[in-house]
Write a protein that holds these residues in place. Structure first.
Motif, short mmCIF file in Angstrom:
data_model
loop_
_atom_site.label_atom_id
_atom_site.label_comp_id
_atom_site.label_asym_id
_atom_site.label_seq_id
_atom_site.Cartn_x
_atom_site.Cartn_y
_atom_site.Cartn_z
N GLU A 104 27.30 -1.27 1.20
CA GLU A 104 26.26 -1.85 2.04
C GLU A 104 25.57 -0.81 2.93
O GLU A 104 25.43 -0.99 4.14
CB GLU A 104 26.82 -2.99 2.90
N GLY A 105 25.15 0.27 2.31
CA GLY A 105 24.46 1.29 3.08
C GLY A 105 23.99 2.43 2.19
O GLY A 105 24.29 2.49 1.00
N SER A 106 23.25 3.33 2.79
CA SER A 106 22.71 4.50 2.10
C SER A 106 23.40 5.76 2.59
O SER A 106 24.14 5.75 3.58
CB SER A 106 21.21 4.61 2.36
N SER A 107 23.08 6.87 1.94
CA SER A 107 23.58 8.15 2.41
C SER A 107 23.04 8.47 3.80
O SER A 107 23.75 9.02 4.64
CB SER A 107 23.19 9.26 1.43
N TRP A 108 21.79 8.10 4.07
CA TRP A 108 21.24 8.33 5.40
C TRP A 108 22.10 7.64 6.46
O TRP A 108 22.41 8.22 7.50
CB TRP A 108 19.79 7.82 5.48
N THR A 109 22.47 6.40 6.22
CA THR A 109 23.28 5.67 7.20
C THR A 109 24.67 6.29 7.33
O THR A 109 25.14 6.59 8.44
CB THR A 109 23.40 4.19 6.80
N TYR A 110 25.34 6.48 6.22
CA TYR A 110 26.73 6.93 6.26
C TYR A 110 26.88 8.41 6.64
O TYR A 110 27.97 8.84 7.03
CB TYR A 110 27.41 6.67 4.92
N SER A 111 25.81 9.17 6.57
CA SER A 111 25.90 10.58 6.96
C SER A 111 26.08 10.73 8.47
O SER A 111 26.29 11.86 8.95
CB SER A 111 24.65 11.33 6.50
N TYR A 112 26.03 9.62 9.21
CA TYR A 112 26.31 9.66 10.65
C TYR A 112 27.60 8.92 11.00
O TYR A 112 27.90 8.73 12.18
CB TYR A 112 25.12 9.06 11.43
N PHE A 113 28.38 8.53 9.98
CA PHE A 113 29.63 7.84 10.27
C PHE A 113 30.79 8.84 10.26
O PHE A 113 31.53 8.99 9.30
CB PHE A 113 29.90 6.72 9.27
N VAL A 114 30.92 9.55 11.36
CA VAL A 114 32.08 10.41 11.61
C VAL A 114 32.45 10.24 13.08
O VAL A 114 32.21 11.12 13.91
CB VAL A 114 31.80 11.89 11.28
N PRO A 115 33.01 9.09 13.45
CA PRO A 115 33.22 8.76 14.87
C PRO A 115 34.08 9.77 15.62
O PRO A 115 33.97 9.87 16.85
CB PRO A 115 33.93 7.40 14.80
N HIS A 116 34.89 10.52 14.89
CA HIS A 116 35.85 11.43 15.52
C HIS A 116 35.41 12.88 15.46
O HIS A 116 36.09 13.76 15.98
CB HIS A 116 37.19 11.31 14.81
#
Length: 733
Positions: free
Chosen positions: A550-562
């Protein structure tokens, strides 16, 4: 004339405002928010905080996602079910279906009625069924509800029960879901004919396997006739019926002779454990026929819940949106302790997680502040499920796990968030053992099912290109970071280093050559041999598909909370990082209708642009949250919790003990914590234009960081913002 109209409107507004304050904060809640907008899919009917029963109207079908909550604006009402989920992308329940009628029609779509005078609040729903001229009102308790039917004069007033009805079976035709009524029965259990008990076994909806719904129903008046029905056959005088063949439909009816405006009450309780348990709930929760007393208690319960966060200032519309969000953030998951066959008395059972993939990011961090017993109860429920089943998946609905997870092993994040924030009531040594079990024995990926599949992520460092491979890898990396946080205190140094090192493996999927719109560096799929896969970086891959959930590379390329600092470094430094992120927001390349994007706006902080975090946060609040709904699924209160944090001016990085500052949208907010302490938030000059933090103090200390820790506010205190219309870098020193 114009002046008189303005004065009149002002008087009306003053009366409404005074009435809302006199009646309590619950009067700000509008249950139609999230229903007017069909995508939000919140349930319309009343319910108590985290309670098991959710009585609500259901309508004729009319949209593909009808199986979410069963109600569509503008459609005729078919009847009233007692169990529903709220704000989800896939549905469940709808059982113990009641239809008041003049005459008797048992066909699934034979008793639909147009409606008028519809009202919906957290403590009561009411509607006039114009086909029958029957006023129906409902108010809830924890596991039970009481209905008040106001009938016209008739010799053939009926209350019909349909045991076979369930929402997801209706969706079978529409979505091809395997949902059906498998078995069940209904029996008149009192000599007077005013009590009915029974059960049904159902499949379908989110989570796996069949589940049972039991009920006990009582009516306030002796019927002139009673009986059961099966399919099209009405059996007057027959006291019991059961399913005999696949696709049978069964139920019961009670017929009355009524006078004009005669009121007949129906009260019922529902249990997932047994009819005896349903009876016990009903006896304990609604012993009399006092509808107004139940309603008054429901209203009081909601006022007590909603006053945990008190906002002042803002428009009446903004308050309605805020308190409706607070309501939606307080209904799921559901406390079903002592209502499960699988667990002993008083063992915590928190049910209807659809799924923690949605709720770990905002809902649980909010409840750490306002309802830590719900958080500790959930974690203790995780521990009980692990001991019983040997697994704890992210979706657990109607007492059944869903085998495949939407992403990582995200219960880990809820546990770690509560641990680092000092939530009480959990055996943390036991909780760490569950975390260690997850880290050592899960992390299996989606497209792999072999016993040794967990080695792929752990030893290779990524999940090879395939179903959800990238999003799952990123979530596993964060799960490992959360495990490391707990291992640091509760595990060995070896465990801590192992999990911490694994949490850095997300970098294996960073492709510095991947390019989109002139920007380089994105998360992309990687084959087993180490070659990157060339994909469309803007494509939303959908659910249970390749590469991203449910997302794109653009979205997930910012999912590194740590690891935002490393992400900034890989992106070429703060300026390039912020420029790229701003471009993404300006060109709708990050899907903020879904949870993986929740932290993206706060990534601006790491690029030295707290002002842009404030700007886009306010923009998202304004554009995505209206008196219609949230534009996308509320996801069990996840979206609503995002709104509440954003309105309060700080936002959690869930799983860690830090919050990001963006400035409050209301001039005065009081957050009353469970420990009796109060966090006061003041935002001087805040408005639609004054959205930037000019200065900030926390507990009297001038603040120069864009973040603070949970320990800074765990004993209450004060956050003081001064807001202005121009950007300011006072928090990026």
């Amino acid at each position: 004339m114009i002046r008189n109209k303005i004065i009149y409107l002002f008087i009306l507004l003053s009366i409404y405002t005074h009435h809302s304050k006199a009646q309590g904060l619950v009067e700000y809640v509008d249950n139609f928010i999230g229903v007017r907008d069909q995508n939000t899919s919140t349930v319309l009917g009343p319910q108590l905080p985290q309670a098991s029963i959710t009585p609500s109207p259901q309508t004729a079908s009319g949209k593909v996602n009808y199986d979410m909550d069963g109600y569509i604006m503008g459609q005729p009402i078919r009847g009233f079910g007692q169990l529903h989920v709220s704000g989800t992308g896939w549905g469940k329940y709808g059982q113990v279906f009641i239809s008041p009628q003049i005459g008797l029609a048992t066909g699934a779509n034979a008793h639909d009625s147009e409606k008028t005078n519809e009202v919906a609040k957290p403590y009561e729903y009411g509607v006039l069924l114009t086909r029958y001229k029957i006023r129906t009102e409902i108010t809830p308790a924890e596991h039970s509800a009481i209905y008040r039917f106001t009938f016209p004069k008739s010799d053939s007033a009926n209350v019909m029960l349909d045991v076979s009805h369930n929402i997801t079976e209706i969706a079978t035709v529409m979505r091809g879901a395997d949902s059906r009524f498998m078995q069940g029965d209904v029996t008149f259990t009192s000599a007077s004919g005013t009590e009915i008990k029974g059960f049904g076994t159902y499949t379908g909806g989110f989570s796996d396997g069949p589940y049972n719904v039991y009920f006990c129903i009582r009516l306030s008046k002796l019927p002139s006739q009673k009986g059961t029905w099966k399919n099209d056959l009405i059996n007057s005088g027959k006291l019991s019926e059961k399913l005999s063949n696949k696709n049978d439909r069964i139920g019961a009816f009670l017929q009355y002779k009524t006078e004009t405006n005669e009121k007949i009450y129906l009260k019922l309780a529902v249990s997932l454990k047994s009819a005896e348990q349903a009876t016990a709930w009903l006896d304990a929760e609604i012993p009399a026929w006092d509808y107004d007393k139940v309603k008054s208690q429901a209203k009081k319960t909601w006022n007590n819940e909603l006053q945990k966060i008190e906002v002042k200032g803002g428009t009446e519309s903004e308050k309605r949106i805020f308190y409706t969000a607070a309501y939606h953030a307080s209904v799921m998951p559901r406390d079903r302790t002592n209502d499960s066959k699988d667990f002993e008395k008083d063992v915590p059972v928190w049910d209807d997680h659809l799924a923690v993939w949605d709720t770990w990011r905002t809902l649980y961090p909010l409840k750490v502040l306002t309802n830590p017993q719900m958080v500790s109860g959930t974690i203790n429920s995780f521990l009980a499920r692990w001991k019983k089943y040997g697994k704890v998946k992210d979706a657990y609905v109607a007492g059944r796990d869903m085998g495949v997870e939407q992403g990582g092993n995200d219960i880990d994040n809820i546990i770690a968030d509560a641990y680092v924030k000092g939530v009480k009531g959990v055996n943390w040594d036991e909780a760490y053992q569950l975390i260690k079990h997850q880290a050592n024995n899960e992390r299996n990926g989606i497209s792999y099912g072999k016993p040794d599949s967990s080695k792929i992520y752990k030893e290779l460092g990524w999940i090879p290109a395939g179903k959800m491979s990238n999003s799952v890898t990123l979530e596993y990396a964060y799960n490992d970071f959360c495990a490391a946080l707990m291992a640091k205190d509760l595990g060995t140094e070896e465990e801590y280093n192992k999990y911490l090192n694994r949490s850095k493996q997300w970098i294996n999927l960073w492709n510095p050559q991947a390019e989109s719109d002139g920007f380089k560096g994105f998360i992309t799929p990687k084959r087993l041999n180490g070659d990157f896969v060339n994909i469309s970086l803007k494509k939303n891959w959908g659910s249970w598909k390749d590469y991203f959930y449910e997302g794109s590379s653009w979205t997930y390329s910012y999912f590194v909370p740590h690891d935002f600092e490393k992400l900034v470094e890989l992106s070429g430094g703060k300026e390039k990082f912020a420029t790229k992120l701003k471009y993404a927001f300006e060109n709708n390349l990050i899907d903020y209708g879904n949870e993986p994007a929740f932290l993206a706006v706060h990534a601006f902080h790491y690029g030295g642009r707290t002002d842009l975090a404030s700007y886009y946060m306010r923009k998202l609040m304004r554009e995505r949250f209206t008196e219609n709904g949230n534009m996308e699924n509320d996801d069990s209160g996840a979206m609503s919790s995002w709104y509440i944090f954003s309105a309060m001016g700080f936002f959690p990085n869930a799983g860690q003990n830090i919050y990001y500052l963006t400035g409050a949208a209301f001039p005065s907010i009081k957050l009353r914590m469970d420990n009796g302490k109060t966090l006061e938030i003041i935002a001087k000059n805040t408005s639609d234009k004054n959205i930037y933090i000019q200065s900030c103090k926390i507990n009297g200390k001038l603040w120069d960081k864009f973040w603070f820790t949970h320990q800074d506010i765990q004993n209450g205190g004060k956050i003081e913002f001064v807001m202005g219309s121009t950007p300011n870098d006072s928090l990026n020193q």
